[in-house]
Design a protein around this motif. Structure first.
Motif, PDB file in Angstrom:
ATOM      1  N   ALA A 183      17.024  42.134  45.571  1.00 42.31           N
ATOM      2  CA  ALA A 183      17.406  43.283  46.401  1.00 42.31           C
ATOM      3  C   ALA A 183      18.830  43.108  46.924  1.00 42.31           C
ATOM      4  O   ALA A 183      19.641  44.049  46.896  1.00 42.31           O
ATOM      5  CB  ALA A 183      16.431  43.446  47.564  1.00 42.31           C
ATOM      6  N   TYR A 184      19.153  41.898  47.387  1.00 40.93           N
ATOM      7  CA  TYR A 184      20.504  41.638  47.887  1.00 40.93           C
ATOM      8  C   TYR A 184      21.541  41.824  46.780  1.00 40.93           C
ATOM      9  O   TYR A 184      22.590  42.427  46.988  1.00 40.93           O
ATOM     10  CB  TYR A 184      20.600  40.221  48.455  1.00 40.93           C
ATOM     11  CG  TYR A 184      22.013  39.816  48.769  1.00 40.93           C
ATOM     12  CD1 TYR A 184      22.637  40.290  49.910  1.00 40.93           C
ATOM     13  CD2 TYR A 184      22.732  38.987  47.908  1.00 40.93           C
ATOM     14  CE1 TYR A 184      23.948  39.937  50.193  1.00 40.93           C
ATOM     15  CE2 TYR A 184      24.034  38.638  48.184  1.00 40.93           C
ATOM     16  CZ  TYR A 184      24.641  39.121  49.331  1.00 40.93           C
ATOM     17  OH  TYR A 184      25.934  38.781  49.598  1.00 40.93           O
ATOM     18  N   PHE A 206      21.984  45.505  45.947  1.00 38.45           N
ATOM     19  CA  PHE A 206      22.667  46.180  47.055  1.00 38.45           C
ATOM     20  C   PHE A 206      24.165  45.859  47.037  1.00 38.45           C
ATOM     21  O   PHE A 206      25.002  46.752  47.125  1.00 38.45           O
ATOM     22  CB  PHE A 206      22.046  45.765  48.393  1.00 38.45           C
ATOM     23  CG  PHE A 206      22.743  46.356  49.580  1.00 38.45           C
ATOM     24  CD1 PHE A 206      22.566  47.688  49.907  1.00 38.45           C
ATOM     25  CD2 PHE A 206      23.584  45.581  50.365  1.00 38.45           C
ATOM     26  CE1 PHE A 206      23.217  48.245  51.000  1.00 38.45           C
ATOM     27  CE2 PHE A 206      24.239  46.110  51.457  1.00 38.45           C
ATOM     28  CZ  PHE A 206      24.057  47.451  51.784  1.00 38.45           C
ATOM     29  N   SER A 207      24.498  44.570  46.909  1.00 37.27           N
ATOM     30  CA  SER A 207      25.913  44.185  46.932  1.00 37.27           C
ATOM     31  C   SER A 207      26.656  44.735  45.716  1.00 37.27           C
ATOM     32  O   SER A 207      27.784  45.206  45.831  1.00 37.27           O
ATOM     33  CB  SER A 207      26.060  42.669  47.011  1.00 37.27           C
ATOM     34  OG  SER A 207      25.524  42.044  45.879  1.00 37.27           O
ATOM     35  N   LEU A 235      27.279  48.396  46.224  1.00 39.35           N
ATOM     36  CA  LEU A 235      28.433  48.628  47.093  1.00 39.35           C
ATOM     37  C   LEU A 235      29.743  48.439  46.335  1.00 39.35           C
ATOM     38  O   LEU A 235      30.700  49.185  46.539  1.00 39.35           O
ATOM     39  CB  LEU A 235      28.405  47.687  48.296  1.00 39.35           C
ATOM     40  CG  LEU A 235      27.438  48.040  49.414  1.00 39.35           C
ATOM     41  CD1 LEU A 235      27.499  46.978  50.510  1.00 39.35           C
ATOM     42  CD2 LEU A 235      27.741  49.400  49.998  1.00 39.35           C
TER      43      LEU A 235
END
Length: 145
Positions: free
Chosen positions: A127-128, A131-132, A135
């Protein structure tokens, strides 16, 4: 011994960093607890200065070294960077496009790995990462528009 900030390891050295958000108050506190004493080897002060009319960022670092005799030797480093947002728009946009393309490639490779090996995945990290990378794909597009 009373420390003004928490102990950190920086390149193998023990340091006690402090962000001076209220310099007048913080300097008074440092004086009261004798933060700079006979055990102090170095104090480094750094900041970033922006000169608006000529659009230059300057990184300034001043180091004060204390020897065992009590002498203070000061040194400084100043490095200036030109703001490329308005200076070289083509280069800036090329860097942003490169960032978006690389992030997209990483998302595709990560997705392929997850679909092939779901048992090896730690879903918090997945998930991280998504997400990163998301972005990194979206934010440059916002900057260009």
């Amino acid at each position: 011994k009373l420390y003004f900030s928490h102990k950190h390891n920086y390149h193998g050295e023990t340091i006690y960093p402090k962000m001076l958000s209220e310099p007048i108050r913080d300097v008074k506190v440092m004086k009261n607890i004798e933060w700079i004493d006979v055990q102090t080897e170095m104090v480094a002060i750094g900041t970033l200065v922006y000169t608006e009319n000529i659009e230059i960022f300057t990184s300034v670092e001043v180091d004060f070294h204390f020897d065992t005799a009590g002498n203070v030797d000061g040194s400084f480093i100043m490095i200036s960077y030109r703001d490329i947002v308005k200076g070289s728009k083509t280069t800036f946009i090329a860097c942003l496009v490169t960032c978006v393309v690389c992030a997209m490639i990483n998302v595709i490779l990560s997705a392929c790995h997850i679909f092939r090996n779901p048992q090896e995945c730690k879903w918090g990290y997945v998930a991280y990462e998504f997400f990163s990378r998301g972005l990194l794909m979206i934010y440059p597009l916002i900057l260009v528009s």
